[in-house]
Design an enzyme around this catalytic site. Structure first.
Site, PDB file in Angstrom:
ATOM      1  N   CYS A  73     109.829  35.570  37.539  1.00  0.00           N
ATOM      2  CA  CYS A  73     110.385  34.255  37.276  1.00  0.00           C
ATOM      3  C   CYS A  73     111.350  33.778  38.342  1.00  0.00           C
ATOM      4  O   CYS A  73     111.850  32.665  38.267  1.00  0.00           O
ATOM      5  CB  CYS A  73     111.118  34.289  35.941  1.00  0.00           C
ATOM      6  SG  CYS A  73     112.519  35.415  35.932  1.00  0.00           S
ATOM      7  N   LYS A 114     117.787  34.441  37.559  1.00  0.00           N
ATOM      8  CA  LYS A 114     119.158  34.664  37.972  1.00  0.00           C
ATOM      9  C   LYS A 114     119.562  36.125  37.816  1.00  0.00           C
ATOM     10  O   LYS A 114     118.887  36.912  37.158  1.00  0.00           O
ATOM     11  CB  LYS A 114     120.091  33.820  37.104  1.00  0.00           C
ATOM     12  CG  LYS A 114     119.799  32.333  37.093  1.00  0.00           C
ATOM     13  CD  LYS A 114     120.740  31.646  36.116  1.00  0.00           C
ATOM     14  CE  LYS A 114     120.457  30.160  36.029  1.00  0.00           C
ATOM     15  NZ  LYS A 114     121.343  29.487  35.064  1.00  0.00           N
ATOM     16  N   ASP A 144     129.168  26.535  31.338  1.00  0.00           N
ATOM     17  CA  ASP A 144     128.430  25.295  31.466  1.00  0.00           C
ATOM     18  C   ASP A 144     127.540  25.291  32.698  1.00  0.00           C
ATOM     19  O   ASP A 144     127.621  26.161  33.571  1.00  0.00           O
ATOM     20  CB  ASP A 144     129.386  24.103  31.489  1.00  0.00           C
ATOM     21  CG  ASP A 144     129.523  23.458  30.121  1.00  0.00           C
ATOM     22  OD1 ASP A 144     128.497  23.004  29.598  1.00  0.00           O
ATOM     23  OD2 ASP A 144     130.631  23.442  29.576  1.00  0.00           O
ATOM     24  N   ASP A 145     126.707  24.250  32.779  1.00  0.00           N
ATOM     25  CA  ASP A 145     125.665  24.183  33.796  1.00  0.00           C
ATOM     26  C   ASP A 145     126.185  23.773  35.163  1.00  0.00           C
ATOM     27  O   ASP A 145     125.581  24.094  36.179  1.00  0.00           O
ATOM     28  CB  ASP A 145     124.585  23.189  33.349  1.00  0.00           C
ATOM     29  CG  ASP A 145     123.931  23.627  32.046  1.00  0.00           C
ATOM     30  OD1 ASP A 145     123.272  24.666  32.064  1.00  0.00           O
ATOM     31  OD2 ASP A 145     124.089  22.946  31.026  1.00  0.00           O
ATOM     32  N   ASP A 185     121.434  25.765  42.947  1.00  0.00           N
ATOM     33  CA  ASP A 185     120.449  26.727  42.440  1.00  0.00           C
ATOM     34  C   ASP A 185     119.390  26.957  43.506  1.00  0.00           C
ATOM     35  O   ASP A 185     118.998  26.026  44.212  1.00  0.00           O
ATOM     36  CB  ASP A 185     119.788  26.205  41.161  1.00  0.00           C
ATOM     37  CG  ASP A 185     119.380  27.333  40.217  1.00  0.00           C
ATOM     38  OD1 ASP A 185     118.887  28.368  40.716  1.00  0.00           O
ATOM     39  OD2 ASP A 185     119.542  27.185  38.998  1.00  0.00           O
ATOM     40  N   GLY A 191     121.751  20.239  54.834  1.00  0.00           N
ATOM     41  CA  GLY A 191     121.474  21.541  54.253  1.00  0.00           C
ATOM     42  C   GLY A 191     121.826  22.666  55.203  1.00  0.00           C
ATOM     43  O   GLY A 191     122.500  22.465  56.224  1.00  0.00           O
ATOM     44  N   HIS A 192     121.358  23.864  54.876  1.00  0.00           N
ATOM     45  CA  HIS A 192     121.621  25.042  55.707  1.00  0.00           C
ATOM     46  C   HIS A 192     120.435  25.981  55.594  1.00  0.00           C
ATOM     47  O   HIS A 192     119.825  26.114  54.529  1.00  0.00           O
ATOM     48  CB  HIS A 192     122.898  25.749  55.252  1.00  0.00           C
ATOM     49  CG  HIS A 192     123.291  26.877  56.155  1.00  0.00           C
ATOM     50  ND1 HIS A 192     123.764  26.680  57.431  1.00  0.00           N
ATOM     51  CD2 HIS A 192     123.257  28.226  55.970  1.00  0.00           C
ATOM     52  CE1 HIS A 192     124.030  27.849  57.986  1.00  0.00           C
ATOM     53  NE2 HIS A 192     123.728  28.802  57.123  1.00  0.00           N
ATOM     54  N   ASP A 202     120.769  23.017  29.741  1.00  0.00           N
ATOM     55  CA  ASP A 202     119.352  23.178  30.052  1.00  0.00           C
ATOM     56  C   ASP A 202     118.995  24.645  29.926  1.00  0.00           C
ATOM     57  O   ASP A 202     119.816  25.533  30.123  1.00  0.00           O
ATOM     58  CB  ASP A 202     118.971  22.588  31.408  1.00  0.00           C
ATOM     59  CG  ASP A 202     119.605  23.276  32.592  1.00  0.00           C
ATOM     60  OD1 ASP A 202     120.634  23.946  32.405  1.00  0.00           O
ATOM     61  OD2 ASP A 202     119.096  23.113  33.707  1.00  0.00           O
TER      62      ASP A 202
END
Length: 349
Positions: free
Chosen positions: A18, A21, A51-52, A69, A140-141, A228
């Site tokens: 999956c 995490k 929390d998210d 994420d 971004g990186h 979520d």
């Protein structure tokens, strides 16, 4: 250099399955070892909750929502992987009641051993999903890594008085889930080549679907709590809601939408390690019926990628919201209720 753009991306992941995490038990142990953050009156949601996303108030009318994420490939098509990773990262903004505005790409890629068109396709998929969400990618990186990984850091905005957290569920609330579960089991089966092309297309569509429509429907209702459902599974995230709200939550297992063949594949052994870790973490805080076997318990803990919203609101509003969600094409279902105040517990019925 690998020049085949059809390379099996999932075979390059050492973790596979999956792309989930770090387990909640391990992560909690690490976080508890950190010194407490300095109090800040503008920090509305921070590290002290589960929390998210973080929420920081800028003025009386505006707060920013921040989240990040990323994960290893869970499907083989690069474009689809980019879409899923983007949808998954953006989801936390929707769960907090916010509107996403900007994103930064996070890239790890074996640039000397894989065709660069693969990375281009991943980023193109993410860009298209960001466009669908109304997000501007501002930078971004990237790093050269032996294992591909992709995700986003996303920033959104929300009114301070409209922030949705996972800590406000009230006795008598109904719980609505806006996507089916079983994703972790199905993506593990993808890696083992156990799904038909039409099944892969179906699971890819679910993961790549933004929670934007669900969040827009939710915005019209007095929602008490929202989160979520992602790596910690349905019961893991429901338990965070129960503990944050000091409540007891009952989940009706027969009402939880589960992807076709998830149970069959789980019984054949396609249960990711993240799902089993989730079960180990929550089992002391969950009461399962004596008649429920291990497979069904694992499914309720299945590690999800880019799952749906879990929404808690008063029973008098739940049916109307459910009707609106279904009319908008969201695969939603009422799956449980908040039964009483308590120390944070789940009862599966």
């Amino acid at each position: 250099m690998e020049t085949d753009s059809k390379v099996k991306l999932t075979s390059l992941s050492s973790k596979g399955g999956c792309g989930c995490k770090i387990g909640p038990a391990d992560l909690g142990q690490v976080i508890r070892s950190l010194p407490p953050a300095e109090p800040n009156p503008n920090l509305l949601v921070g590290l002290d909750t589960s929390d998210d996303a973080g929420v920081y108030q800028l003025n009386d009318d505006l707060a920013i929502v921040q989240t990040v994420d990323f994960f290893t490939p869970i499907v083989d098509d690069p474009y689809s992987f980019g879409q899923i990773a983007a949808a998954n990262a953006i989801s936390d903004i929707y769960a907090m009641g916010g509107t996403p505005l900007t994103a930064l790409n996070i890239v790890a890629f074996p640039i000397t051993t894989l065709d660069k068109t693969i990375l281009a396709d991943i980023m193109r998929g993410a860009a298209d999903k960001a466009k669908e969400a109304g997000i501007t990618i501002v930078g971004g990186h990237s790093i050269d890594d032996k294992e591909p990984k992709f995700g986003m850091a996303v920033t959104g905005i929300v009114r301070p008085d409209r922030v949705r957290t996972n800590a406000g569920a009230q006795t008598g609330d109904n719980l609505i889930l806006t996507k089916p579960i079983g994703v972790g089991i199905m993506t593990t089966a993808i890696k083992k080549e156990q799904l038909q092309p039409e099944e892969i297309a179906r699971i890819t569509e679910i993961m790549a679907t933004l929670n934007k429509t669900a969040a827009e429907c939710m915005a019209d209702y007095p929602v008490h709590a929202c989160t979520d459902v992602t790596g910690f599974g349905l019961l893991g995230h429901a338990l965070e809601m129960a503990k944050g709200s000091n409540a007891v939550i009952a989940i009706s297992s027969e009402d939880v939408p589960v992807l076709p063949r998830a149970r069959e594949l789980a019984s054949l052994g396609f249960v990711p390690g993240g799902t089993k870790n989730n079960y180990s973490h929550i089992q002391s805080d969950v009461t399962f019926p004596d008649s429920m076997d291990q497979i069904d318990q694992w499914i309720l803990c299945d590690a999800v990628t880019s799952g749906g919203l879990l929404i808690s609101l008063g029973e008098q509003h739940a049916e109307a919201l459910l009707t609106d969600l279904k009319a908008a094409g969201v695969e939603a279902a009422i799956i449980g209720e908040v039964t009483s105040e308590g120390a944070g517990h789940i009862i599966v019925i």
